[in-house]
Design a protein around this motif. Structure first.
Motif, mmCIF file in Angstrom:
data_model
loop_
_atom_site.group_PDB
_atom_site.id
_atom_site.type_symbol
_atom_site.label_atom_id
_atom_site.label_comp_id
_atom_site.label_asym_id
_atom_site.label_seq_id
_atom_site.Cartn_x
_atom_site.Cartn_y
_atom_site.Cartn_z
ATOM 1 N N PRO A 56 30.148 25.366 43.601
ATOM 2 C CA PRO A 56 31.270 26.321 43.609
ATOM 3 C C PRO A 56 30.918 27.609 42.883
ATOM 4 C CG PRO A 56 31.691 24.512 42.069
ATOM 5 C CD PRO A 56 30.466 24.134 42.858
ATOM 6 N N ASP A 57 31.316 28.717 43.500
ATOM 7 C CA ASP A 57 31.063 30.029 42.920
ATOM 8 C C ASP A 57 32.270 30.417 42.057
ATOM 9 O OD1 ASP A 57 30.356 32.554 42.256
ATOM 10 O OD2 ASP A 57 30.011 33.277 44.296
ATOM 11 N N HIS A 58 32.235 29.990 40.810
ATOM 12 C CA HIS A 58 33.370 30.236 39.919
ATOM 13 C C HIS A 58 33.550 31.722 39.633
ATOM 14 C CE1 HIS A 58 34.048 25.989 39.306
ATOM 15 N NE2 HIS A 58 32.786 25.815 38.931
ATOM 16 N N ASN A 60 32.967 34.200 41.708
ATOM 17 C CA ASN A 60 33.663 34.807 42.847
ATOM 18 C C ASN A 60 35.139 34.439 42.838
ATOM 19 O OD1 ASN A 60 33.651 36.263 45.446
ATOM 20 N ND2 ASN A 60 34.122 34.251 46.298
ATOM 21 N N ASP A 61 35.448 33.186 42.500
ATOM 22 C CA ASP A 61 36.854 32.765 42.419
ATOM 23 C C ASP A 61 37.604 33.572 41.367
ATOM 24 O OD1 ASP A 61 36.318 30.921 44.346
ATOM 25 O OD2 ASP A 61 36.129 29.224 42.977
ATOM 26 N N ASP A 62 36.959 33.804 40.242
ATOM 27 C CA ASP A 62 37.599 34.593 39.181
ATOM 28 C C ASP A 62 37.860 36.023 39.639
ATOM 29 O OD1 ASP A 62 37.524 32.388 37.566
ATOM 30 O OD2 ASP A 62 35.702 32.988 36.490
ATOM 31 N N ILE A 64 38.403 37.021 42.741
ATOM 32 C CA ILE A 64 39.501 37.005 43.702
ATOM 33 C C ILE A 64 40.849 36.889 42.985
ATOM 34 C CG2 ILE A 64 40.566 35.644 45.549
ATOM 35 C CD1 ILE A 64 37.753 34.961 46.511
ATOM 36 N N ILE A 65 40.896 36.032 41.973
ATOM 37 C CA ILE A 65 42.137 35.873 41.202
ATOM 38 C C ILE A 65 42.505 37.180 40.515
ATOM 39 C CG2 ILE A 65 43.163 34.706 39.216
ATOM 40 C CD1 ILE A 65 41.516 32.231 39.983
#
Length: 256
Positions: A56-58, A60-62, A64-65
């Protein structure tokens, strides 16, 4: 040279020995292959290991959030679905207005806009996105309009624009309606001159007579002259008795 019987016997023995040696080698090779086959059958090669799960690309998730939080601060409009094409169009206009000042990529536009879908519209997009992942904004609009603003409705709006007349509306009201419908027929008014002629052609006759003689070539010029003409006509239509009464009242008030 004369071959003796002893020579013949010796040659025959040598040939037999050669054949036996070849047979023994062939048997040994067959036995070796059989043993290899048995070993493979008893101890088969293990299956290849399954591919490693994606990491998981944390980061990238951060991102986006954080991007979504910043976008929500601008109070983007929500869309709940329904059968009102104008509301569907108004939602797109509101979202695109924010995209003009909010920097983001095309896929991010889809992500942010779809985040503002609620109720029926949200359920619809959850079904559609399975087959439309990583789409760009233009493709999203195509899918969205097929659902909430079908072509038959757009065709009716084009026809309504083509037949639009001022009639009992004020110039301001006519101009607002003209602008609302014009976006459905951009090919009709793709130059400012065409836009001016189309707007002018829909004016009420008493205003049109005062505007078209000026041969104005720009839309804003036609609009300004139409507003001025409308005000002049209204002033000329004002009752004379009312004007005299106001004048007399003003005279006596000054005298006092």
């Amino acid at each position: 040279m004369v071959r003796t019987r002893g020579d013949e016997i010796e040659g025959s023995s040598t040939a037999r020995m050669d054949r036996m040696e070849r047979l023994i080698q062939e048997m040994a090779e067959a036995l070796r292959q059989q043993q290899e086959w048995q070993q493979q059958w008893q101890h088969p090669h293990p299956p290849p290991p399954p591919p490693a799960p994606p990491v998981p690309d944390h980061q990238n998730d951060d991102r986006i959030i954080a991007l979504t939080k910043e976008f929500k601060k601008m109070k983007p409009p929500q869309f709940h679905g329904g059968l009102d094409p104008l509301k569907a169009e108004a939602w797109v206009l509101g979202i695109e207005k924010l995209f003009e000042v909010f920097p983001c990529s095309e896929p991010q536009k889809v992500l942010l806009a779809s985040f503002m879908l609620e109720d029926e519209a949200r359920r619809w997009w959850m079904l559609m996105r399975e087959n439309h992942r990583d789409v760009y904004w233009v493709k999203f609009l195509e899918i969205y309009y097929d659902k909430y603003f079908p072509q038959c409705v757009r065709d009716r709006k084009v026809a309504e624009f083509m037949e639009l007349k001022q009639d009992s509306m004020t110039v301001a009201e006519y101009e607002a309606k003209f602008t609302e419908l014009a976006r459905f027929a951009p090919h009709v008014i793709d130059t400012d001159y065409k836009k001016a002629r189309h707007f002018e052609g829909g004016l009420r006759n008493d205003i049109l007579e005062r505007v078209n003689v000026l041969k104005l070539e720009t839309y804003i010029g036609v609009l300004d002259r139409a507003i001025i003409s409308e005000a002049n006509i209204a002033r000329q239509a004002k009752p004379v008795t009312e004007w005299k009464g106001n004048k007399r009242q003003g005279f006596f008030s000054k005298k006092k």
